[in-house]
Design a protein around this motif. Structure first.
Motif, PDB file in Angstrom:
ATOM      1  N   GLU A 247      11.924  80.017  20.042  1.00  0.00           N
ATOM      2  CA  GLU A 247      11.259  80.752  20.928  1.00  0.00           C
ATOM      3  C   GLU A 247      11.315  81.739  21.489  1.00  0.00           C
ATOM      4  O   GLU A 247      10.604  82.697  22.412  1.00  0.00           O
ATOM      5  CB  GLU A 247       9.818  79.716  21.082  1.00  0.00           C
ATOM      6  CG  GLU A 247       9.376  79.263  20.067  1.00  0.00           C
ATOM      7  CD  GLU A 247       9.191  77.436  20.350  1.00  0.00           C
ATOM      8  OE1 GLU A 247       8.022  77.815  21.047  1.00  0.00           O
ATOM      9  OE2 GLU A 247       7.937  77.236  18.882  1.00  0.00           O
ATOM     10  N   VAL A 248      12.394  81.415  23.134  1.00  0.00           N
ATOM     11  CA  VAL A 248      12.615  81.296  23.915  1.00  0.00           C
ATOM     12  C   VAL A 248      13.817  82.580  24.005  1.00  0.00           C
ATOM     13  O   VAL A 248      13.533  83.545  25.167  1.00  0.00           O
ATOM     14  CB  VAL A 248      12.280  80.673  25.246  1.00  0.00           C
ATOM     15  CG1 VAL A 248      13.072  80.963  26.506  1.00  0.00           C
ATOM     16  CG2 VAL A 248      11.792  79.299  25.421  1.00  0.00           C
TER      17      VAL A 248
ATOM     18  N   LEU B 249       7.970  81.654  31.420  1.00  0.00           N
ATOM     19  CA  LEU B 249       9.440  82.132  30.627  1.00  0.00           C
ATOM     20  C   LEU B 249      10.973  81.305  31.203  1.00  0.00           C
ATOM     21  O   LEU B 249      11.580  80.711  30.156  1.00  0.00           O
ATOM     22  CB  LEU B 249       9.967  83.634  30.476  1.00  0.00           C
ATOM     23  CG  LEU B 249      10.982  83.909  29.519  1.00  0.00           C
ATOM     24  CD1 LEU B 249      10.728  83.163  27.766  1.00  0.00           C
ATOM     25  CD2 LEU B 249      11.425  85.378  28.490  1.00  0.00           C
ATOM     26  N   ILE B 250      11.441  81.687  31.944  1.00  0.00           N
ATOM     27  CA  ILE B 250      11.986  80.440  32.966  1.00  0.00           C
ATOM     28  C   ILE B 250      12.043  78.868  33.228  1.00  0.00           C
ATOM     29  O   ILE B 250      12.653  78.681  32.590  1.00  0.00           O
ATOM     30  CB  ILE B 250      12.161  81.186  34.580  1.00  0.00           C
ATOM     31  CG1 ILE B 250      12.320  81.726  34.948  1.00  0.00           C
ATOM     32  CG2 ILE B 250      12.387  79.723  35.283  1.00  0.00           C
ATOM     33  CD1 ILE B 250      12.189  83.075  35.963  1.00  0.00           C
ATOM     34  N   THR B 251      10.447  78.003  32.896  1.00  0.00           N
ATOM     35  CA  THR B 251      10.390  77.657  32.985  1.00  0.00           C
ATOM     36  C   THR B 251      10.635  76.951  31.232  1.00  0.00           C
ATOM     37  O   THR B 251      10.448  75.712  31.616  1.00  0.00           O
ATOM     38  CB  THR B 251       8.524  77.337  33.339  1.00  0.00           C
ATOM     39  OG1 THR B 251       8.376  77.323  35.156  1.00  0.00           O
ATOM     40  CG2 THR B 251       8.273  75.282  32.885  1.00  0.00           C
TER      41      THR B 251
ATOM     42  N   ALA C  82      14.381  69.419  17.668  1.00  0.00           N
ATOM     43  CA  ALA C  82      13.567  70.033  18.721  1.00  0.00           C
ATOM     44  C   ALA C  82      14.005  71.535  20.073  1.00  0.00           C
ATOM     45  O   ALA C  82      13.373  72.081  20.357  1.00  0.00           O
ATOM     46  CB  ALA C  82      12.366  69.425  19.964  1.00  0.00           C
ATOM     47  N   ARG C  83      15.085  71.395  20.279  1.00  0.00           N
ATOM     48  CA  ARG C  83      15.660  72.142  21.404  1.00  0.00           C
ATOM     49  C   ARG C  83      15.862  73.296  20.873  1.00  0.00           C
ATOM     50  O   ARG C  83      15.730  74.625  20.813  1.00  0.00           O
ATOM     51  CB  ARG C  83      16.736  71.587  21.924  1.00  0.00           C
ATOM     52  CG  ARG C  83      17.912  72.094  22.940  1.00  0.00           C
ATOM     53  CD  ARG C  83      18.934  71.454  23.837  1.00  0.00           C
ATOM     54  NE  ARG C  83      20.137  70.964  22.441  1.00  0.00           N
ATOM     55  CZ  ARG C  83      20.123  69.721  22.668  1.00  0.00           C
ATOM     56  NH1 ARG C  83      19.285  69.185  23.651  1.00  0.00           N
ATOM     57  NH2 ARG C  83      21.301  69.005  22.498  1.00  0.00           N
ATOM     58  N   LEU C  84      16.514  73.595  19.337  1.00  0.00           N
ATOM     59  CA  LEU C  84      16.639  74.925  18.654  1.00  0.00           C
ATOM     60  C   LEU C  84      15.592  75.426  18.413  1.00  0.00           C
ATOM     61  O   LEU C  84      15.160  76.887  18.147  1.00  0.00           O
ATOM     62  CB  LEU C  84      17.240  74.438  17.501  1.00  0.00           C
ATOM     63  CG  LEU C  84      19.057  74.629  17.745  1.00  0.00           C
ATOM     64  CD1 LEU C  84      19.319  73.638  15.799  1.00  0.00           C
ATOM     65  CD2 LEU C  84      19.521  75.567  17.943  1.00  0.00           C
TER      66      LEU C  84
ATOM     67  N   ASP D 128      10.113  90.057  25.191  1.00  0.00           N
ATOM     68  CA  ASP D 128       9.052  88.750  25.468  1.00  0.00           C
ATOM     69  C   ASP D 128      10.505  87.745  25.458  1.00  0.00           C
ATOM     70  O   ASP D 128       9.858  86.581  25.131  1.00  0.00           O
ATOM     71  CB  ASP D 128       8.100  88.673  25.079  1.00  0.00           C
ATOM     72  CG  ASP D 128       7.953  88.280  23.904  1.00  0.00           C
ATOM     73  OD1 ASP D 128       9.317  88.590  22.977  1.00  0.00           O
ATOM     74  OD2 ASP D 128       7.126  88.203  22.643  1.00  0.00           O
ATOM     75  N   ARG D 129      11.809  87.851  25.481  1.00  0.00           N
ATOM     76  CA  ARG D 129      12.715  87.075  25.213  1.00  0.00           C
ATOM     77  C   ARG D 129      13.447  86.946  26.187  1.00  0.00           C
ATOM     78  O   ARG D 129      14.009  88.313  26.527  1.00  0.00           O
ATOM     79  CB  ARG D 129      13.056  86.776  23.434  1.00  0.00           C
ATOM     80  CG  ARG D 129      12.216  86.013  23.059  1.00  0.00           C
ATOM     81  CD  ARG D 129      13.073  86.400  21.820  1.00  0.00           C
ATOM     82  NE  ARG D 129      11.479  85.726  20.514  1.00  0.00           N
ATOM     83  CZ  ARG D 129      11.954  85.986  19.222  1.00  0.00           C
ATOM     84  NH1 ARG D 129      13.367  85.985  18.903  1.00  0.00           N
ATOM     85  NH2 ARG D 129      11.717  85.457  18.711  1.00  0.00           N
ATOM     86  N   ILE D 130      14.291  86.013  26.199  1.00  0.00           N
ATOM     87  CA  ILE D 130      15.330  86.045  27.481  1.00  0.00           C
ATOM     88  C   ILE D 130      16.943  86.140  26.309  1.00  0.00           C
ATOM     89  O   ILE D 130      17.241  85.590  25.270  1.00  0.00           O
ATOM     90  CB  ILE D 130      16.155  84.655  28.045  1.00  0.00           C
ATOM     91  CG1 ILE D 130      14.502  84.179  29.004  1.00  0.00           C
ATOM     92  CG2 ILE D 130      16.977  84.427  28.817  1.00  0.00           C
ATOM     93  CD1 ILE D 130      15.204  83.062  29.894  1.00  0.00           C
TER      94      ILE D 130
END
Length: 110
Positions: free
Chosen positions: A28-29, A6-8, A21-23, A100-102
């Protein structure tokens, strides 16, 4: 997915130059109301605000890339890790997880 994975993925977001693509990666993260603060940004909230700040940073950083250095420790839905920006800069981030998300990131430049 592991904490390191997740950090990666979080650092992959910082390396993504394309806003769309960033959004997509952010969805997901991060939680929808993700909180972000670092020495240059005080209290950003949500995907759009954070993506804009990352886009501005990417414009200044050019082809430099962020990479995970060391996950120092994890406990109680939090992690402390170091990152590096090629050979130019390093820093520390504390992230907080919601399932499972930040949900929160507080960054420090070294």
């Amino acid at each position: 997915m592991t904490t390191t994975d997740l950090i990666t993925q979080y650092l992959d977001i910082w390396n993504e130059r394309d806003p769309a693509a960033r959004l997509k990666l952010m969805e997901e993260v991060f939680t929808e109301d993700v909180f972000y603060a670092d020495p240059d940004n005080a209290g950003l909230r949500g995907h759009a605000a954070l993506s804009e700040a990352i886009g501005q940073a990417r414009d200044k950083l050019g082809d430099l890339r962020f990479a995970l250095d060391t996950v120092i420790g994890t406990h109680h839905d939090r992690a402390l890790f170091t990152w590096r920006l090629d050979r130019v800069a390093t820093g520390y981030d504390v992230v907080e997880f919601d399932a499972d998300r930040i949900s929160s990131i507080v960054g420090f430049f070294a």
